[in-house]
Write a protein that holds these residues in place. Structure first.
Motif, PDB file in Angstrom:
ATOM      1  N   HIS A  61       0.875  -1.550   0.327  1.00  0.00           N
ATOM      2  CA  HIS A  61       0.162  -0.214   0.198  1.00  0.00           C
ATOM      3  C   HIS A  61       1.217   1.169   0.415  1.00  0.00           C
ATOM      4  N   ILE A  62       0.524   2.084  -1.237  1.00  0.00           N
ATOM      5  CA  ILE A  62       0.968   3.596  -0.853  1.00  0.00           C
ATOM      6  C   ILE A  62      -0.011   4.195  -0.376  1.00  0.00           C
ATOM      7  N   SER A  63      -0.054   5.110   1.305  1.00  0.00           N
ATOM      8  CA  SER A  63      -0.685   6.532   0.927  1.00  0.00           C
ATOM      9  C   SER A  63      -0.154   7.696   0.605  1.00  0.00           C
ATOM     10  N   LEU A  64      -0.416   8.430  -0.362  1.00  0.00           N
ATOM     11  CA  LEU A  64      -0.171  10.017  -1.339  1.00  0.00           C
ATOM     12  C   LEU A  64      -0.389  11.056  -0.426  1.00  0.00           C
ATOM     13  N   ARG A  65      -0.398  11.991   0.120  1.00  0.00           N
ATOM     14  CA  ARG A  65      -0.404  13.175   0.144  1.00  0.00           C
ATOM     15  C   ARG A  65      -0.399  14.274  -1.212  1.00  0.00           C
ATOM     16  N   GLU A  66      -1.093  14.176  -1.637  1.00  0.00           N
ATOM     17  CA  GLU A  66      -1.818  15.195  -3.074  1.00  0.00           C
ATOM     18  C   GLU A  66      -2.585  16.414  -2.876  1.00  0.00           C
ATOM     19  N   PRO A  67      -2.327  17.764  -3.882  1.00  0.00           N
ATOM     20  CA  PRO A  67      -3.500  19.219  -3.690  1.00  0.00           C
ATOM     21  C   PRO A  67      -4.095  18.704  -2.700  1.00  0.00           C
ATOM     22  N   ASP A  68      -5.273  17.510  -3.537  1.00  0.00           N
ATOM     23  CA  ASP A  68      -6.877  17.233  -3.381  1.00  0.00           C
ATOM     24  C   ASP A  68      -7.015  16.432  -2.630  1.00  0.00           C
ATOM     25  N   GLY A  69      -5.702  16.228  -2.021  1.00  0.00           N
ATOM     26  CA  GLY A  69      -6.540  15.191  -0.698  1.00  0.00           C
ATOM     27  C   GLY A  69      -5.479  14.121  -0.863  1.00  0.00           C
ATOM     28  N   GLU A  70      -5.800  13.237   0.479  1.00  0.00           N
ATOM     29  CA  GLU A  70      -4.800  12.101   0.803  1.00  0.00           C
ATOM     30  C   GLU A  70      -6.038  10.696  -0.030  1.00  0.00           C
ATOM     31  N   ARG A  71      -4.743  10.059  -0.242  1.00  0.00           N
ATOM     32  CA  ARG A  71      -5.149   8.525  -0.956  1.00  0.00           C
ATOM     33  C   ARG A  71      -4.612   7.490  -1.051  1.00  0.00           C
ATOM     34  N   THR A  72      -5.185   5.783  -0.859  1.00  0.00           N
ATOM     35  CA  THR A  72      -4.217   5.145  -1.000  1.00  0.00           C
ATOM     36  C   THR A  72      -3.841   4.274  -1.980  1.00  0.00           C
ATOM     37  N   VAL A  73      -2.648   4.359  -2.873  1.00  0.00           N
ATOM     38  CA  VAL A  73      -2.955   3.182  -4.004  1.00  0.00           C
ATOM     39  C   VAL A  73      -2.447   1.622  -3.166  1.00  0.00           C
ATOM     40  N   LEU A  74      -3.425   0.610  -3.725  1.00  0.00           N
ATOM     41  CA  LEU A  74      -2.994  -0.959  -3.659  1.00  0.00           C
ATOM     42  C   LEU A  74      -2.511  -1.220  -4.500  1.00  0.00           C
ATOM     43  N   LEU A  75      -0.818  -2.119  -4.258  1.00  0.00           N
ATOM     44  CA  LEU A  75      -0.699  -2.691  -5.295  1.00  0.00           C
ATOM     45  C   LEU A  75       0.103  -4.221  -5.613  1.00  0.00           C
ATOM     46  N   PRO A  76      -1.180  -4.584  -5.773  1.00  0.00           N
ATOM     47  CA  PRO A  76      -0.927  -6.232  -5.363  1.00  0.00           C
ATOM     48  C   PRO A  76       0.403  -6.753  -5.890  1.00  0.00           C
ATOM     49  N   GLN A  77       0.767  -7.923  -5.769  1.00  0.00           N
ATOM     50  CA  GLN A  77       1.902  -8.787  -6.709  1.00  0.00           C
ATOM     51  C   GLN A  77       1.930  -8.497  -8.200  1.00  0.00           C
ATOM     52  N   GLY A  78       2.727  -8.390  -9.027  1.00  0.00           N
ATOM     53  CA  GLY A  78       2.941  -7.753 -10.546  1.00  0.00           C
ATOM     54  C   GLY A  78       2.660  -6.617 -10.370  1.00  0.00           C
ATOM     55  N   SER A  79       2.414  -5.497  -9.260  1.00  0.00           N
ATOM     56  CA  SER A  79       1.709  -4.060 -10.033  1.00  0.00           C
ATOM     57  C   SER A  79       2.890  -3.614  -9.997  1.00  0.00           C
ATOM     58  N   VAL A  80       3.071  -2.106 -10.856  1.00  0.00           N
ATOM     59  CA  VAL A  80       4.013  -1.301 -10.978  1.00  0.00           C
ATOM     60  C   VAL A  80       3.482  -0.220 -10.208  1.00  0.00           C
ATOM     61  N   PHE A  81       4.095   0.725  -9.649  1.00  0.00           N
ATOM     62  CA  PHE A  81       3.554   2.799  -9.464  1.00  0.00           C
ATOM     63  C   PHE A  81       4.957   3.464  -9.601  1.00  0.00           C
ATOM     64  N   THR A  82       4.570   4.411  -9.989  1.00  0.00           N
ATOM     65  CA  THR A  82       5.192   5.715 -10.124  1.00  0.00           C
ATOM     66  C   THR A  82       4.982   6.636  -8.386  1.00  0.00           C
ATOM     67  N   VAL A  83       5.705   6.661  -7.911  1.00  0.00           N
ATOM     68  CA  VAL A  83       5.324   8.232  -7.328  1.00  0.00           C
ATOM     69  C   VAL A  83       5.892   9.509  -7.711  1.00  0.00           C
ATOM     70  N   PRO A  84       4.871  10.446  -8.128  1.00  0.00           N
ATOM     71  CA  PRO A  84       5.745  11.798  -8.872  1.00  0.00           C
ATOM     72  C   PRO A  84       6.778  12.287  -7.722  1.00  0.00           C
ATOM     73  N   ARG A  85       7.842  12.954  -8.132  1.00  0.00           N
ATOM     74  CA  ARG A  85       8.757  14.011  -7.378  1.00  0.00           C
ATOM     75  C   ARG A  85       7.963  14.688  -6.953  1.00  0.00           C
ATOM     76  N   GLY A  86       8.656  15.355  -5.691  1.00  0.00           N
ATOM     77  CA  GLY A  86       7.888  15.864  -5.152  1.00  0.00           C
ATOM     78  C   GLY A  86       6.216  15.643  -4.300  1.00  0.00           C
ATOM     79  N   THR A  87       5.886  14.173  -4.444  1.00  0.00           N
ATOM     80  CA  THR A  87       4.540  14.098  -3.429  1.00  0.00           C
ATOM     81  C   THR A  87       5.288  13.031  -2.403  1.00  0.00           C
ATOM     82  N   GLU A  88       4.582  13.271  -0.847  1.00  0.00           N
ATOM     83  CA  GLU A  88       4.828  12.939   0.593  1.00  0.00           C
ATOM     84  C   GLU A  88       4.047  11.523   0.443  1.00  0.00           C
ATOM     85  N   HIS A  89       4.733  10.384   0.413  1.00  0.00           N
ATOM     86  CA  HIS A  89       3.710   8.879   0.455  1.00  0.00           C
ATOM     87  C   HIS A  89       4.358   8.247   1.749  1.00  0.00           C
TER      88      HIS A  89
END
Length: 131
Positions: A61-89
């Motif tokens: 799980h990756i929680s992200l603090r973005e300009p419009d609020g906080e959200r969590t991204v769920l990554l199951p096995q085999g998934s990829v995700f890129t956290v953009p520079r400057g994003t608190e996570h």
């Protein structure tokens, strides 16, 4: 770096430490790191680079603090995700996971701005892989 193929399963089996990535190889000026993770990391940010995650085993799980609020991204096995520079996570793995990360050599695991670092999080730029 090795001039031979590196089985990721063997690389992950060579260490037990959580939140303490090992450098498997380098691509140009980037480290390819593997880590075992369980529980939570810390809120942090990388000001100058994106952070790439590939889940090899388990679920991240990756929680992200973005300009419009906080959200969590769920990554199951085999998934990829890129956290953009400057994003608190904050990555966390309630049941444990094995992950691969791709980021510029010398990037600290705790980012450029972060909360206090607890004992279970290794503040490192990656450790050499002992296979």
């Amino acid at each position: 770096m090795s001039s031979e193929p590196i089985p990721l399963g063997r690389a992950l089996a060579s260490f037990d430490a959580l939140w303490s990535p090992r450098i498997v190889t380098r691509v140009n000026d980037y480290d390819v790191r593997v880590a075992k993770v369980e529980g939570g990391h810390i809120w942090h940010v990388h000001d100058d680079t994106d952070e790439f995650f590939l889940v090899l085993d388990g679920e991240l799980h990756i929680s992200l603090r973005e300009p419009d609020g906080e959200r969590t991204v769920l990554l199951p096995q085999g998934s990829v995700f890129t956290v953009p520079r400057g994003t608190e996570h904050r990555p966390y793995a309630p049941a444990g996971a094995a992950i691969l990360m791709f980021e510029p050599t010398g990037t600290p695991t705790v980012g450029d701005r972060h909360d206090e670092i607890p004992d279970h999080v290794d503040a490192t730029t990656g450790h050499a892989l002992d296979t």
